[in-house]
Design a protein around this motif. Structure first.
Motif, PDB file in Angstrom:
ATOM      1  N   VAL A 196       0.728  -1.480   0.057  1.00 14.76           N
ATOM      2  CA  VAL A 196       0.357  -0.002   0.022  1.00 14.76           C
ATOM      3  C   VAL A 196       1.182   1.173  -0.341  1.00 14.76           C
ATOM      4  CG1 VAL A 196      -1.535   1.557   1.842  1.00 14.76           C
ATOM      5  CG2 VAL A 196      -1.708  -1.102   1.205  1.00 14.76           C
ATOM      6  N   ALA A 197       1.139   0.915   0.785  1.00 13.49           N
ATOM      7  CA  ALA A 197       2.407   2.589   0.568  1.00 13.49           C
ATOM      8  C   ALA A 197       3.424   2.369  -0.117  1.00 13.49           C
ATOM      9  CB  ALA A 197       4.215   2.335   2.332  1.00 13.49           C
ATOM     10  N   GLU A 198       3.624   1.836  -1.308  1.00 14.21           N
ATOM     11  CA  GLU A 198       4.636   1.760  -2.819  1.00 14.21           C
ATOM     12  C   GLU A 198       2.980   2.583  -3.192  1.00 14.21           C
ATOM     13  OE1 GLU A 198       7.678  -1.970  -2.677  1.00 14.21           O
ATOM     14  OE2 GLU A 198       4.932  -2.394  -3.046  1.00 14.21           O
ATOM     15  N   LYS A 199       2.198   1.713  -3.696  1.00 14.79           N
ATOM     16  CA  LYS A 199       1.396   2.486  -4.480  1.00 14.79           C
ATOM     17  C   LYS A 199       0.889   4.390  -4.032  1.00 14.79           C
ATOM     18  CE  LYS A 199      -0.835   1.279  -7.849  1.00 14.79           C
ATOM     19  NZ  LYS A 199      -0.826   0.484  -8.980  1.00 14.79           N
ATOM     20  N   LEU A 200       0.721   4.216  -2.212  1.00 13.98           N
ATOM     21  CA  LEU A 200       0.651   5.431  -2.483  1.00 13.98           C
ATOM     22  C   LEU A 200       2.133   6.329  -2.786  1.00 13.98           C
ATOM     23  CD1 LEU A 200      -0.960   5.344   1.385  1.00 13.98           C
ATOM     24  CD2 LEU A 200      -2.023   6.074  -1.014  1.00 13.98           C
ATOM     25  N   ALA A 201       3.083   6.461  -2.977  1.00 14.45           N
ATOM     26  CA  ALA A 201       3.933   7.144  -3.676  1.00 14.45           C
ATOM     27  C   ALA A 201       4.055   7.061  -5.053  1.00 14.45           C
ATOM     28  CB  ALA A 201       5.698   5.799  -2.871  1.00 14.45           C
ATOM     29  N   GLU A 202       3.479   7.001  -5.837  1.00 18.64           N
ATOM     30  CA  GLU A 202       3.116   6.231  -7.278  1.00 18.64           C
ATOM     31  C   GLU A 202       2.465   7.702  -7.628  1.00 18.64           C
ATOM     32  OE1 GLU A 202       0.848   3.442 -10.216  1.00 18.64           O
ATOM     33  OE2 GLU A 202       2.488   2.528  -8.763  1.00 18.64           O
ATOM     34  N   LEU A 203       1.174   7.011  -6.548  1.00 18.19           N
ATOM     35  CA  LEU A 203      -0.153   7.595  -6.866  1.00 18.19           C
ATOM     36  C   LEU A 203      -0.335   9.292  -6.194  1.00 18.19           C
ATOM     37  CD1 LEU A 203      -2.649   4.972  -6.142  1.00 18.19           C
ATOM     38  CD2 LEU A 203      -1.763   6.114  -8.426  1.00 18.19           C
ATOM     39  N   THR A 204       0.476   9.547  -5.769  1.00 13.22           N
ATOM     40  CA  THR A 204       0.078  10.844  -4.853  1.00 13.22           C
ATOM     41  C   THR A 204       0.985  11.608  -6.195  1.00 13.22           C
ATOM     42  OG1 THR A 204       1.968  10.195  -3.442  1.00 13.22           O
ATOM     43  CG2 THR A 204      -0.182   9.955  -2.606  1.00 13.22           C
ATOM     44  N   PRO A 205       0.665  13.474  -5.253  1.00 14.07           N
ATOM     45  CA  PRO A 205       1.742  14.019  -6.084  1.00 14.07           C
ATOM     46  C   PRO A 205       2.863  13.890  -5.973  1.00 14.07           C
ATOM     47  CG  PRO A 205      -0.480  15.077  -5.541  1.00 14.07           C
ATOM     48  CD  PRO A 205      -0.565  13.754  -4.903  1.00 14.07           C
ATOM     49  N   GLY A 206       3.664  14.850  -6.741  1.00  7.37           N
ATOM     50  CA  GLY A 206       4.924  14.879  -7.000  1.00  7.37           C
ATOM     51  C   GLY A 206       6.094  13.330  -7.041  1.00  7.37           C
ATOM     52  N   ASP A 207       7.105  13.999  -7.546  1.00  8.22           N
ATOM     53  CA  ASP A 207       7.816  12.611  -7.843  1.00  8.22           C
ATOM     54  C   ASP A 207       9.680  12.853  -6.869  1.00  8.22           C
ATOM     55  OD1 ASP A 207       9.459  14.711  -8.650  1.00  8.22           O
ATOM     56  OD2 ASP A 207      10.176  14.301 -10.775  1.00  8.22           O
ATOM     57  N   HIS A 208       8.772  13.490  -5.677  1.00 11.78           N
ATOM     58  CA  HIS A 208      10.272  12.960  -5.293  1.00 11.78           C
ATOM     59  C   HIS A 208       9.678  12.209  -4.122  1.00 11.78           C
ATOM     60  CE1 HIS A 208       6.564  15.104  -2.890  1.00 11.78           C
ATOM     61  NE2 HIS A 208       6.844  14.517  -2.116  1.00 11.78           N
ATOM     62  N   GLU A 209      11.052  11.270  -3.183  1.00 13.14           N
ATOM     63  CA  GLU A 209      10.716  11.208  -2.326  1.00 13.14           C
ATOM     64  C   GLU A 209       9.986  10.980  -1.678  1.00 13.14           C
ATOM     65  OE1 GLU A 209      14.435   7.447   0.197  1.00 13.14           O
ATOM     66  OE2 GLU A 209      15.448   9.212  -0.668  1.00 13.14           O
ATOM     67  N   LYS A 210       9.294   9.557  -0.865  1.00 13.55           N
ATOM     68  CA  LYS A 210       8.220   9.338  -0.133  1.00 13.55           C
ATOM     69  C   LYS A 210       8.237   8.389   0.886  1.00 13.55           C
ATOM     70  CE  LYS A 210       5.584  11.479  -4.357  1.00 13.55           C
ATOM     71  NZ  LYS A 210       4.244  10.755  -5.095  1.00 13.55           N
ATOM     72  N   ARG A 211       7.661   8.429   2.467  1.00 10.70           N
ATOM     73  CA  ARG A 211       6.992   7.654   3.048  1.00 10.70           C
ATOM     74  C   ARG A 211       5.920   7.712   3.445  1.00 10.70           C
ATOM     75  NH1 ARG A 211      11.788   6.675   1.018  1.00 10.70           N
ATOM     76  NH2 ARG A 211      14.113   6.756   2.532  1.00 10.70           N
ATOM     77  N   SER A 212       5.735   6.645   3.658  1.00 15.03           N
ATOM     78  CA  SER A 212       4.048   6.646   3.905  1.00 15.03           C
ATOM     79  C   SER A 212       3.857   5.576   5.887  1.00 15.03           C
ATOM     80  CB  SER A 212       2.833   5.574   3.680  1.00 15.03           C
ATOM     81  OG  SER A 212       2.587   6.894   2.201  1.00 15.03           O
TER      82      SER A 212
END
Length: 462
Positions: free
Chosen positions: A110-126
């Motif tokens: 799920v965290a991987e999918k949220l990193a893909e779908l949410t706005p922005g191409d920066h590194e993300k964490r959930s």
């Protein structure tokens, strides 16, 4: 428009010929009154037996058209086959271990999918939680730790939840923060409120109606004068306000706030609990304004009806919190994670963002014509399948814009009598909001709009 590929179990047709509330619903209501606290209210006096697509059936055999989606939750329908299958498969394996004790792949996926779908191409964490209020509280926690500041700025007409902190962030007093019987307070400190861009009710001046940039400058000036930018941990805002009345800020408002926040080291938090996951015609409402939030809060439509919420943010912000500082026993429950992955798969496979845009075309086309004929519709607004009508007293639409909560209640009640469930909202109680499941069929939606139009015309003629 996308091709509607949903296969329905239930006949997609309203039928309230059995009468309601029927004997079975009445029996359940009696049982409820004996054991359920009176503070929990329900707007519809029937009890659900089944739900599918755009239809809810009650225990007495009535079928209602659902234009509420459980408050924007069942975007893929209340019993999407992919969600049902994923839940069944996961339940047969394990229902819980607690990710903080024995982790599992679903949470990570799920965290991987949220990193893909949410706005922005920066590194993300959930981080995953259970409710929208939990997501908002934890976003504030992250912002405070990451910045070393404490103040949080919220906006007029905002709604962010019912916990202590989120009640403080919420603008409307009754019923969320207090009532004539008393207050739920005291509330959490270091919360500051500034004006929202509310185009329909915005002040005018020599240059005419206030622009989005003007409204942002007004809010920013207030923050700098009354709080001090150096003290602000976060700006928290709904890109489209929910309970406050589906208020869409003027163009330029959100980008100006986000720009100021970046310059001042303030975390920009977008509360997309109600507006996320294809609801507004894109994955997230922030995208309409070209805004990339530092942190985004999500819930409701994320998991096809299973309790799940999330915050996704810039890696440097999210990783600023010490190990053990975020979490919860049920956060990211494995069954809810399975449901979320399946719901997102359905959204992608059926392009429900495009479907939401098609719903907007259908609904707004009808309502704009209606607004020309009746004088109680003050404003039509929204995006995708997150749409609203603001009702005013007859003859006041272009002048005082006096809220008409009475007509709003009458319209909702009239629609229910004909088998159409609609929701109301707004600071003044004068807004009808439309949140149909994104998988609702065109014919069923048109039938619901027929009922809604008749109810509005009747209220306007009264």
């Amino acid at each position: 428009m996308t091709t509607q590929t949903t296969q329905y179990r239930l006949e997609q047709k309203r039928d309230v010929s059995a009468g309601f509330p029927g004997p079975k619903s009445a029996e359940l209501a009696a049982r409820r009154s004996a054991v359920v606290a009176g503070g929990v209210a329900s707007s519809v006096p029937v009890y659900v037996a089944d739900a599918d697509g755009g239809i809810i059936t009650d225990v007495d055999g009535n079928s209602f058209i659902d234009l509420g989606s459980g408050i924007a939750v069942t975007s893929v329908g209340a019993s999407d086959p992919a969600v049902v299958a994923a839940v069944q498969e996961q339940v047969a394996k394990f229902t819980h271990t607690c990710f903080m004790v024995s982790p599992y792949e679903g949470y990570i996926a799920v965290a991987e999918k949220l990193a893909e779908l949410t706005p922005g191409d920066h590194e993300k964490r959930s981080v995953l939680f259970n409710s929208g209020a939990e997501a908002v509280e934890n976003a504030v926690k992250v912002a405070r730790i990451a910045t070393g500041r404490t103040a949080v700025v919220a906006f007029d007409h905002a709604y962010h939840g019912r916990t202590n902190l989120t009640m403080g962030l919420t603008a409307k007093a009754n019923p969320y923060k207090s009532s004539p019987a008393g207050s739920f307070g005291p509330f959490a400190p270091e919360i500051y409120r500034v004006p929202m861009s509310y185009p329909y009710r915005e002040e005018t001046g020599i240059a005419g109606k206030m622009t989005g940039e003007d409204a942002a400058a007004r809010a920013i000036t207030m923050i700098e004068k009354q709080v001090g930018a150096e003290n602000v941990a976060a700006i928290l805002i709904e890109p489209i306000q929910g309970e406050g009345g589906f208020i869409v800020p003027a163009e330029g408002f959100l980008p100006a706030l986000a720009k100021w926040a970046k310059e001042k080291g303030v975390v920009f938090i977008a509360d997309e609990v109600q507006s996320g996951f294809c609801r507004t015609g894109s994955w997230f409402a922030s995208e309409h304004d070209g805004v990339v939030p530092d942190i985004i809060t999500m819930a409701k439509g994320i998991a096809g009806g299973m309790p799940l919420s999330a915050i996704t943010g810039r890696a440097e912000l999210m990783d600023a919190v010490h190990p053990g500082g975020l979490g919860g026993t049920y956060g990211g429950n494995p069954v809810a994670c399975a449901a979320a992955l399946a719901a997102i798969e359905t959204m992608e496979a059926q392009d429900l963002s495009a479907r939401a845009r098609h719903i907007e075309e259908q609904v707004m086309g009808r309502l704009r014509k209606l607004a020309e004929d009746v004088d109680i519709i003050g404003d039509l607004r929204g995006r995708g399948a997150m749409l609203a009508m603001e009702f005013v007293k007859p003859g006041t639409g272009a002048t005082t814009k006096e809220p008409n909560a009475e007509a709003t209640k009458e319209i909702a009640a009239a629609c229910l009598q004909e088998g159409v469930i609609i929701l109301t909202c707004g600071t003044y109680g004068n807004v009808v909001r439309l949140l149909p499941p994104l998988v609702i069929g065109d014919e069923l939606l048109a039938d619901a709009l027929d009922v809604l139009e008749a109810a509005i015309r009747k209220a306007a003629a009264a």
